[in-house]
Design a protein around this motif. Structure first.
Motif, PDB file in Angstrom:
ATOM      1  N   ALA A 295       0.844  -1.200   0.000  1.00 59.69           N
ATOM      2  CA  ALA A 295       0.000   0.000   0.000  1.00 59.69           C
ATOM      3  C   ALA A 295       0.879   1.250   0.000  1.00 59.69           C
ATOM      4  CB  ALA A 295      -0.918  -0.014   1.215  1.00 59.69           C
ATOM      5  N   GLY A 296       1.902   1.232   0.832  1.00 61.18           N
ATOM      6  CA  GLY A 296       2.793   2.385   0.918  1.00 61.18           C
ATOM      7  C   GLY A 296       3.504   2.675  -0.393  1.00 61.18           C
ATOM      8  N   THR A 297       4.042   1.646  -1.018  1.00 57.60           N
ATOM      9  CA  THR A 297       4.760   1.879  -2.272  1.00 57.60           C
ATOM     10  C   THR A 297       3.803   2.414  -3.330  1.00 57.60           C
ATOM     11  OG1 THR A 297       4.431  -0.436  -2.877  1.00 57.60           O
ATOM     12  CG2 THR A 297       6.529   0.143  -1.910  1.00 57.60           C
ATOM     13  N   ARG A 298       2.634   1.847  -3.380  1.00 54.62           N
ATOM     14  CA  ARG A 298       1.672   2.252  -4.407  1.00 54.62           C
ATOM     15  C   ARG A 298       1.212   3.692  -4.203  1.00 54.62           C
ATOM     16  NH1 ARG A 298      -3.414   0.761  -4.310  1.00 54.62           N
ATOM     17  NH2 ARG A 298      -2.888  -0.868  -2.831  1.00 54.62           N
ATOM     18  N   GLU A 299       0.929   4.031  -2.955  1.00 54.81           N
ATOM     19  CA  GLU A 299       0.499   5.392  -2.648  1.00 54.81           C
ATOM     20  C   GLU A 299       1.550   6.418  -3.067  1.00 54.81           C
ATOM     21  OE1 GLU A 299      -1.912   4.024   1.339  1.00 54.81           O
ATOM     22  OE2 GLU A 299      -0.086   5.210   1.538  1.00 54.81           O
ATOM     23  N   ASN A 300       2.810   6.002  -3.025  1.00 54.87           N
ATOM     24  CA  ASN A 300       3.877   6.926  -3.358  1.00 54.87           C
ATOM     25  C   ASN A 300       4.367   6.795  -4.794  1.00 54.87           C
ATOM     26  OD1 ASN A 300       4.730   8.476  -0.819  1.00 54.87           O
ATOM     27  ND2 ASN A 300       4.409   6.397  -0.088  1.00 54.87           N
ATOM     28  N   GLY A 301       3.652   6.010  -5.568  1.00 54.57           N
ATOM     29  CA  GLY A 301       4.000   5.906  -6.978  1.00 54.57           C
ATOM     30  C   GLY A 301       5.225   5.059  -7.279  1.00 54.57           C
ATOM     31  N   PHE A 302       5.557   4.174  -6.362  1.00 55.89           N
ATOM     32  CA  PHE A 302       6.688   3.294  -6.616  1.00 55.89           C
ATOM     33  C   PHE A 302       6.204   1.868  -6.899  1.00 55.89           C
ATOM     34  CE2 PHE A 302       8.840   6.732  -4.541  1.00 55.89           C
ATOM     35  CZ  PHE A 302      10.132   6.702  -5.036  1.00 55.89           C
ATOM     36  N   ASP A 303       7.041   1.113  -7.583  1.00 55.76           N
ATOM     37  CA  ASP A 303       6.799  -0.313  -7.722  1.00 55.76           C
ATOM     38  C   ASP A 303       7.498  -1.033  -6.595  1.00 55.76           C
ATOM     39  OD1 ASP A 303       5.262  -0.217  -9.952  1.00 55.76           O
ATOM     40  OD2 ASP A 303       6.908  -0.528 -11.342  1.00 55.76           O
ATOM     41  N   LEU A 304       7.137  -2.293  -6.419  1.00 55.80           N
ATOM     42  CA  LEU A 304       7.737  -3.069  -5.341  1.00 55.80           C
ATOM     43  C   LEU A 304       8.388  -4.327  -5.883  1.00 55.80           C
ATOM     44  CD1 LEU A 304       8.141  -3.608  -2.321  1.00 55.80           C
ATOM     45  CD2 LEU A 304       5.938  -4.765  -2.335  1.00 55.80           C
TER      46      LEU A 304
ATOM     47  N   ALA B 209       7.434   2.273   7.250  1.00 60.35           N
ATOM     48  CA  ALA B 209       8.798   2.042   6.767  1.00 60.35           C
ATOM     49  C   ALA B 209       8.931   2.550   5.332  1.00 60.35           C
ATOM     50  CB  ALA B 209       9.146   0.562   6.839  1.00 60.35           C
ATOM     51  N   VAL B 210       7.913   2.315   4.531  1.00 64.04           N
ATOM     52  CA  VAL B 210       7.938   2.814   3.159  1.00 64.04           C
ATOM     53  C   VAL B 210       7.958   4.345   3.158  1.00 64.04           C
ATOM     54  CG1 VAL B 210       6.667   2.996   0.997  1.00 64.04           C
ATOM     55  CG2 VAL B 210       6.761   0.819   2.208  1.00 64.04           C
TER      56      VAL B 210
ATOM     57  N   ASN C 161      24.009   4.574  11.559  1.00 67.11           N
ATOM     58  CA  ASN C 161      22.717   5.233  11.714  1.00 67.11           C
ATOM     59  C   ASN C 161      21.787   5.206  10.511  1.00 67.11           C
ATOM     60  OD1 ASN C 161      22.068   8.191  11.013  1.00 67.11           O
ATOM     61  ND2 ASN C 161      24.133   8.439  11.894  1.00 67.11           N
ATOM     62  N   ILE C 162      21.423   4.001  10.136  1.00 61.73           N
ATOM     63  CA  ILE C 162      20.412   3.764   9.118  1.00 61.73           C
ATOM     64  C   ILE C 162      19.054   3.837   9.820  1.00 61.73           C
ATOM     65  CG2 ILE C 162      19.575   2.096   7.429  1.00 61.73           C
ATOM     66  CD1 ILE C 162      22.392   0.866   7.457  1.00 61.73           C
ATOM     67  N   PRO C 163      18.081   4.523   9.226  1.00 62.94           N
ATOM     68  CA  PRO C 163      16.776   4.634   9.872  1.00 62.94           C
ATOM     69  C   PRO C 163      16.153   3.266  10.101  1.00 62.94           C
ATOM     70  CG  PRO C 163      16.912   6.095   7.985  1.00 62.94           C
ATOM     71  CD  PRO C 163      18.137   5.249   7.955  1.00 62.94           C
ATOM     72  N   CYS C 164      15.333   3.191  11.129  1.00 59.12           N
ATOM     73  CA  CYS C 164      14.778   1.912  11.545  1.00 59.12           C
ATOM     74  C   CYS C 164      13.334   2.069  12.011  1.00 59.12           C
ATOM     75  CB  CYS C 164      15.675   1.380  12.664  1.00 59.12           C
ATOM     76  SG  CYS C 164      14.934   0.156  13.698  1.00 59.12           S
ATOM     77  N   VAL C 165      12.486   1.141  11.630  1.00 61.45           N
ATOM     78  CA  VAL C 165      11.093   1.154  12.058  1.00 61.45           C
ATOM     79  C   VAL C 165      10.782  -0.142  12.790  1.00 61.45           C
ATOM     80  CG1 VAL C 165       8.690   1.180  11.288  1.00 61.45           C
ATOM     81  CG2 VAL C 165      10.366   2.623  10.144  1.00 61.45           C
ATOM     82  N   SER C 166      10.189  -0.029  13.956  1.00 67.15           N
ATOM     83  CA  SER C 166       9.858  -1.227  14.728  1.00 67.15           C
ATOM     84  C   SER C 166       8.672  -0.939  15.658  1.00 67.15           C
ATOM     85  CB  SER C 166      11.086  -1.673  15.522  1.00 67.15           C
ATOM     86  OG  SER C 166      10.868  -2.929  16.105  1.00 67.15           O
ATOM     87  N   PHE C 167       8.421  -1.843  16.576  1.00 67.95           N
ATOM     88  CA  PHE C 167       7.342  -1.647  17.543  1.00 67.95           C
ATOM     89  C   PHE C 167       7.891  -1.184  18.884  1.00 67.95           C
ATOM     90  CE2 PHE C 167       5.670  -5.652  15.361  1.00 67.95           C
ATOM     91  CZ  PHE C 167       5.017  -4.926  14.381  1.00 67.95           C
TER      92      PHE C 167
END
Lengths: 298, 298
Positions: A48-57, A266-267, A118-124
């Motif tokens: 969903a995120g990639t599509r919303e932003n106009g990217f392919d996955l 994350a996307v 320091n690469i960005p990171c997404v988690s809970f």
DNA sequence: TTGAAAGCGCTAACAG
DNA sequence: CTGTTAGCGCTTTCAA
């Protein structure tokens, strides 16, 4: 002119465009393998995120059967994507360093950045989620002998859940007992085997905290086979709140993790990184306690 | 020379290579949206298949929010993949015709070829699976008033399951009763709403055959809310045998569909089509009856 | 056998 | 502002 374009239903050639612009309009997702209940919702969010932003996955699993672990083995790279989403341990540290040096946009999912990169990171919010859960087991349900069935070695989600568990014990003056810790994995089989090993020890146990719901399913099975009733003889709780959890017998008390949202987020970070070169260093998504019958609640 | 290549860790540029060779080494998967329990196993099979054959996988969902249904809207085409896997109704017939005329390799998943095109197709043995299931309900469990809660309109999987259902009724001399048919969908919500509409009719019903397990979950909920016991008051059966099914209360009688295998097989056919221009016209994967408590079995 | 050159389809930079 | 050209990185073809 435009009419002619329509009529011939022309569409530009992505490879040629990519070659000329050095941009592919594609985001890559690297994971070790596709399995467990976790993966579905996560991919849903990412797609969903990639599509919303106009990217392919583009998706790639690094889970090779044989031992050929050549570093540049995996098919995703700066050549066929504008940025990479890297799930837990699907890429080794050397590869992450290489990408970082090459200034290639990378966002990590459920894994923190190697030191210095320091690469960005997404988690809970794993720790506070586990803390809320164990607090509840102690305060409301009155358990004190709570076992922790860990996830796969080196998994950060599991590590922080254990930290939350330990913090809750300490806050209630309960001494940490290493015989109540058992290694497991994030799947049903390992959960079942883990609980069997735990029972063989014959330590008193009030409740078992499985590192994720998938393994909690195995725990429930293992206990059933051992002739123990849940929650009367022993309580069971998990983490994630996958779709199955509320359908289990008994319904599973757990911590709801926003798996789909994490993928989408994350996307979002990766797209920011690709477009403007910036992203938040660490995004932790909030979790929520979900109380069901398996912990002894009515 | 090779040593130098290693040392600089050179890797070829896929876009340039693609432009020169007119091959992308990538397979595309087109689906309407990613949801339900069906998707996980299917993708697992597809990903494994592409990887085993040395292809990359590009995924695209055609599920647009707005009404902009421009034909060439979707991002996958003969320009960025060597072949396409098309799931059910994610692409319209016009687009399929265009691809066929362009001689572009396409394999259909859970949808048959539009007339005249003979595009290869991979699906389940839906009809015989449903036939086995309903035969069992009639012969062994003695039900005669069996309702069918259909899937989304136009879904071929659902159509053939209904055909199997009708065939079984006919074979046992039970007249087909249209008041026992209700439209539903392949998800929990629609299953629940469908069963409510069915109950409002006040026709006698022994058993409900939901077109898939996802909707069977909704049926179970709907019946529980209506105060009916399963299987004592009414039996429920589904189709697919998703992971949840055996964990439901009561465990669901269903037909096991090899979802993952179908995905892998579709890739196999597509790879054949890409490499040698040939593929089997129709592959139907066998299904298996799975008897659990929801149908009245002990 | 090895090496140079043309061209895949597009975009960007440049000239008119 | 419009039209032309060079070149993205590779493969393939053709000449040496």
């Amino acid at each position: 002119m435009w009419a002619v374009i329509e009529a011939l239903n022309y569409s530009p050639h992505p490879a040629a465009r990519g070659l000329a612009t050095r941009r592919t309009n594609t985001l890559g997702l690297v994971l070790r393998d596709i399995s467990g209940e976790f993966f579905g919702p996560m991919l849903r969010g990412i797609e969903a995120g990639t599509r919303e932003n106009g990217f392919d996955l583009l998706i790639h699993c690094t889970n090779r059967f044989e031992g050929d672990a050549t570093p540049a083995q995996y098919a995703l790279s700066e050549h066929n994507s504008d940025g990479l989403l890297v799930f837990t341990d699907s890429l080794d540290e050397a590869e992450l360093r290489r990408l970082y040096r090459a200034q290639f946009p990378v966002v990590l999912l459920h894994r923190s950045s190697p030191p210095g990169l320091n690469i960005p990171c997404v988690s809970f919010e794993n720790k506070s989620g586990a803390r809320k859960l164990i607090d509840y087991l102690i305060e409301v349900r009155g358990y004190r002998r709570i076992a922790f069935l860990a996830g796969p070695e080196g998994t950060e989600d599991s590590y922080w859940r254990e930290m939350g568990y330990r913090e809750a014990l300490a806050a209630h003056g309960i001494a940490f007992d290493p015989t109540l810790i058992e290694v497991g994995g994030f799947d049903e089989i390992q959960g079942k085997m883990g609980v069997k090993r735990l029972l063989e020890r014959e330590t008193a146990v009030d409740a078992i905290f499985a590192a994720d719901d998938d393994s909690a399913i195995g725990v429930l099975e293992g206990l059933r086979e051992a002739g123990l009733r849940v929650p009367e003889d022993i309580a069971v709780v998990g983490f994630d709140d996958i779709r199955l959890s509320k359908h289990l017998t008994p319904p599973l008390t757990t911590v709801r993790a926003p798996i789909e949202t994490a993928g989408r987020e994350a996307v979002r970070q990766l797209v920011n990184l690709v477009r403007s070169g910036t992203a938040e260093r660490l995004v932790l998504l909030p979790t929520e306690l979900v109380i069901r019958h398996s912990c002894g609640a009515p």
